[in-house]
Design a protein around this motif. Structure first.
Motif, short mmCIF file in Angstrom:
data_model
loop_
_atom_site.label_atom_id
_atom_site.label_comp_id
_atom_site.label_asym_id
_atom_site.label_seq_id
_atom_site.Cartn_x
_atom_site.Cartn_y
_atom_site.Cartn_z
N SER A 69 -6.86 -9.99 -1.57
CA SER A 69 -6.09 -9.50 -2.71
C SER A 69 -7.04 -9.23 -3.88
CB SER A 69 -4.99 -10.48 -3.10
OG SER A 69 -5.55 -11.53 -3.83
N LYS A 70 -6.66 -8.24 -4.67
CA LYS A 70 -7.61 -7.68 -5.65
C LYS A 70 -7.51 -8.29 -7.04
CE LYS A 70 -5.75 -3.80 -4.13
NZ LYS A 70 -5.53 -3.84 -2.70
N GLY A 71 -6.40 -8.99 -7.34
CA GLY A 71 -6.12 -9.40 -8.72
C GLY A 71 -7.29 -10.09 -9.41
N ILE A 73 -11.24 8.51 -1.89
CA ILE A 73 -9.79 8.38 -1.73
C ILE A 73 -9.60 6.95 -1.26
CG2 ILE A 73 -7.75 9.14 -0.44
CD1 ILE A 73 -9.11 11.88 -0.16
N LEU A 74 -9.17 6.10 -2.18
CA LEU A 74 -9.18 4.66 -1.90
C LEU A 74 -7.78 4.08 -1.79
CD1 LEU A 74 -12.09 3.71 -4.32
CD2 LEU A 74 -12.19 3.99 -1.84
N ASN A 75 -6.77 4.94 -2.00
CA ASN A 75 -5.38 4.45 -1.88
C ASN A 75 -4.66 5.27 -0.82
OD1 ASN A 75 -2.33 4.90 -2.91
ND2 ASN A 75 -2.99 2.80 -3.27
N GLY A 76 -4.26 4.61 0.25
CA GLY A 76 -3.63 5.31 1.37
C GLY A 76 -2.23 5.79 1.05
N THR A 77 -1.50 5.02 0.24
CA THR A 77 -0.11 5.36 -0.05
C THR A 77 0.00 6.70 -0.78
OG1 THR A 77 0.52 3.05 -0.11
CG2 THR A 77 1.96 4.57 -1.28
N THR A 78 -0.77 6.85 -1.85
CA THR A 78 -0.70 8.11 -2.60
C THR A 78 -1.21 9.26 -1.75
OG1 THR A 78 -2.78 7.45 -3.62
CG2 THR A 78 -0.78 7.21 -4.94
N GLY A 118 3.34 0.73 6.50
CA GLY A 118 3.01 -0.64 6.09
C GLY A 118 1.84 -0.71 5.14
N ILE A 119 1.58 0.41 4.41
CA ILE A 119 0.43 0.39 3.49
C ILE A 119 0.84 0.31 2.03
CG2 ILE A 119 -1.24 1.53 4.98
CD1 ILE A 119 -0.51 4.16 3.62
N ALA A 120 2.11 0.62 1.72
CA ALA A 120 2.52 0.61 0.31
C ALA A 120 2.54 -0.83 -0.21
CB ALA A 120 3.89 1.24 0.17
N GLU A 121 2.21 -0.98 -1.48
CA GLU A 121 2.33 -2.30 -2.10
C GLU A 121 3.81 -2.70 -2.14
OE1 GLU A 121 -0.37 -4.19 -3.29
OE2 GLU A 121 -1.47 -2.64 -2.24
N LEU A 180 2.49 0.23 -8.15
CA LEU A 180 1.06 -0.10 -8.21
C LEU A 180 0.22 0.96 -7.51
CD1 LEU A 180 1.08 -3.97 -7.56
CD2 LEU A 180 0.97 -2.74 -9.74
N ASP A 181 0.81 1.62 -6.50
CA ASP A 181 0.11 2.71 -5.82
C ASP A 181 0.22 4.00 -6.62
OD1 ASP A 181 -0.64 1.37 -3.25
OD2 ASP A 181 1.52 1.20 -3.02
N VAL A 182 1.47 4.42 -6.88
CA VAL A 182 1.67 5.78 -7.41
C VAL A 182 1.15 5.93 -8.83
CG1 VAL A 182 3.59 6.33 -5.89
CG2 VAL A 182 4.07 5.36 -8.11
N TRP A 234 -2.78 2.04 -10.16
CA TRP A 234 -3.33 0.70 -10.40
C TRP A 234 -4.19 0.22 -9.25
CZ3 TRP A 234 -2.98 -1.05 -15.15
CH2 TRP A 234 -1.89 -0.68 -15.95
N ASP A 235 -3.67 0.40 -8.03
CA ASP A 235 -4.40 -0.08 -6.85
C ASP A 235 -5.76 0.64 -6.73
OD1 ASP A 235 -4.38 -1.42 -4.03
OD2 ASP A 235 -4.74 0.71 -3.62
N ALA A 236 -5.73 1.97 -6.89
CA ALA A 236 -6.99 2.72 -6.80
C ALA A 236 -7.95 2.31 -7.91
CB ALA A 236 -6.71 4.22 -6.86
N ALA A 267 -8.14 -0.57 -9.44
CA ALA A 267 -8.70 -1.90 -9.13
C ALA A 267 -9.84 -1.75 -8.12
CB ALA A 267 -7.61 -2.81 -8.57
N LYS A 268 -9.64 -0.90 -7.13
CA LYS A 268 -10.69 -0.71 -6.12
C LYS A 268 -11.94 -0.08 -6.73
CE LYS A 268 -7.39 -0.42 -2.31
NZ LYS A 268 -6.41 0.43 -1.65
N VAL A 269 -11.73 0.88 -7.63
CA VAL A 269 -12.89 1.50 -8.31
C VAL A 269 -13.65 0.44 -9.10
CG1 VAL A 269 -13.56 3.09 -10.16
CG2 VAL A 269 -11.94 3.83 -8.40
N ASP A 295 -5.59 8.67 5.74
CA ASP A 295 -7.05 8.59 5.88
C ASP A 295 -7.63 8.11 4.54
OD1 ASP A 295 -6.49 9.99 8.21
OD2 ASP A 295 -7.56 11.82 7.61
N MET A 296 -8.77 7.46 4.61
CA MET A 296 -9.44 7.08 3.37
C MET A 296 -10.93 7.40 3.48
SD MET A 296 -7.58 3.61 2.13
CE MET A 296 -7.53 2.88 3.74
N GLY A 297 -11.57 7.55 2.35
CA GLY A 297 -13.00 7.86 2.41
C GLY A 297 -13.69 7.58 1.09
N1 HSE Z 1 -1.41 -0.16 -1.06
C1 HSE Z 1 -2.77 0.04 -0.62
C2 HSE Z 1 -2.97 1.46 -0.16
C3 HSE Z 1 -3.13 -0.88 0.51
O1 HSE Z 1 -1.99 2.20 -0.09
O2 HSE Z 1 -4.10 1.85 0.11
C4 HSE Z 1 -3.81 -2.12 0.04
O3 HSE Z 1 -5.01 -1.88 -0.59
#
Ligand code: HSE
Length: 352
Positions: free
Chosen positions: A125-127, A178-183, A207-210, A215-217, A220-222, A224-226, A301-303
């Motif tokens: 978890s990223k928090g 591209i670090l967020n799969g949901t968007t 099963g990838i959405a928060e 947090l995805d759209v 926020w999630d992206a 945090a990853k950056v 896909d992510m990259g």
């Molecule tokens: N909700 C995130 C995503 C998965 O869509 O990429 C967890 O990091």
């Protein structure tokens, strides 16, 4: 070598980890000489502990039937916090609860307690990383503990390992990804004519959405990853709020069609760069040529692309998010645990 794991969070990732251990434990012993034991698991209903190792099948069954591991044979309703860590007596604390970007709790308190108990830490978890990077890394260094967190950035996408190991000696100047799969799934679905809501539903089905897809759209999630990648590769100390952030709510079908007519696709791109001693970071939707390393990706896909001196652009991509939210993230947690085991020599039993 026995490695004893205390895990908080028994959602997709925690259950994925238990499933992997149930199916492959003996294989890990044969292949890596490491026996992974779940000595404690906690969720919102309480905990289950057994210093000799809990039965993954029993935990999974209890969760499915009763919604909490506290209903397992060694379960204890309400067990949490210090009492849980003390009873679990693990070598490694694994945090797999859902991310909280407001105060990173209860994960942040667990992490500090685990470090104080001289446990190594693996984070899914990223928090805490996005809000308390410097404090966390300082405390770990002072205690001589290892903190691995590769599951927090695109799960199986080996972005942090490449930066940390494969590019040692080279200089990373910038990265974009591209670090967020949901968007990504939503934008791909909308470009194919689906509505925004259908795109969200698809991401939830994969099963990838928060738990809270906001947090995805909203990026926020992206973001945090950056922040996490920038801190890791540039030695920065970014917090979530330091990343300029724009989500995908403003992207319309007309924008996607306009991009398509120009041979482009709109992607939510996270990026950071270092100039002199300053690191800047952002997340925003932008059109990409459909032939470039990120523009050609689709669905979930992510990259990530690193700009590396003197090697040039290095792209790492993964298709279909590594196939499945929970299991692919659990595999990444497992990879961190096995790497930890390789970096340390444990003996059994330990006082915990
Ligand atoms: N909700 C995130 C995503 C998965 O869509 O990429 C967890 O990091």
């Amino acid at each position: 070598m026995d490695v004893r794991l205390a895990v908080t969070g028994f959602g997709n990732v925690g259950q994925g980890l238990a499933t992997l251990l149930q199916q492959h434990s003996e294989e890990y012993v044969d292949r890596y000489g490491v026996r992974l034991l779940l000595t404690g698991v906690a969720d919102s209903g309480g905990g289950a502990v057994d210093p000799a190792g809990l039965e993954p099948a029993d935990l999974l069954q209890a969760k499915q039937a009763h919604g909490t591991v506290a209903a397992a044979a060694r379960g204890r309703p309400g067990l949490r916090g210090e009492d849980f860590l003390s009873a679990a007596s693990g070598h490694v604390f694994v945090e797999a609860a859902s991310t909280n970007f407001i105060d990173a709790e209860p994960g942040w308190s667990y992490i500090r307690s685990a470090l104080q108990r001289d446990m190594d830490v693996v984070l899914a978890s990223k928090g805490a990383l996005a809000l308390h990077w410097r404090d966390l890394m300082t405390m770990a260094a002072e205690r001589g503990r290892i903190v691995f967190y590769s599951a927090t950035v695109g799960a199986p996408l080996p972005s942090l390992q490449v930066a940390d190991r494969a590019l040692l000696g080279a200089e990373i100047l910038a990265f974009e990804g591209i670090l967020n799969g949901t968007t990504h799934q939503i934008l791909t679905a909308m470009a194919q004519g689906a509505t925004y809501e259908e795109g969200v539903r698809q991401a939830q089905e994969i099963g990838i959405a928060e738990t809270d897809p906001t947090l995805d759209v909203d990026g926020w999630d992206a973001a945090a990853k950056v922040a996490i990648v920038a801190n890791a590769v540039f030695g920065a100390n970014l917090r979530l709020d330091d990343v300029a952030r724009q989500g995908i709510r403003g992207v319309t079908a007309a924008d996607l069609e306009h991009a398509r007519s120009r041979g482009q696709r709109i992607k939510l791109i996270g990026r950071a760069q270092r100039r002199d001693r300053t690191v800047t970071a952002s997340v925003a939707p932008e059109p990409r040529d459909s032939s470039d390393a990120l523009g050609r990706l689709r669905g979930d896909d992510m990259g990530i692309v690193f700009l590396v001196e003197p090697l040039g652009r290095m792209a790492i991509t993964i298709e279909s998010g590594g196939h499945g939210g929970g299991i692919s993230t659990a595999m990444t947690v497992l990879r961190d645990v096995l790497n930890l085991a390789r970096d340390r020599a444990w003996s059994t039993p330990s006082p915990g």
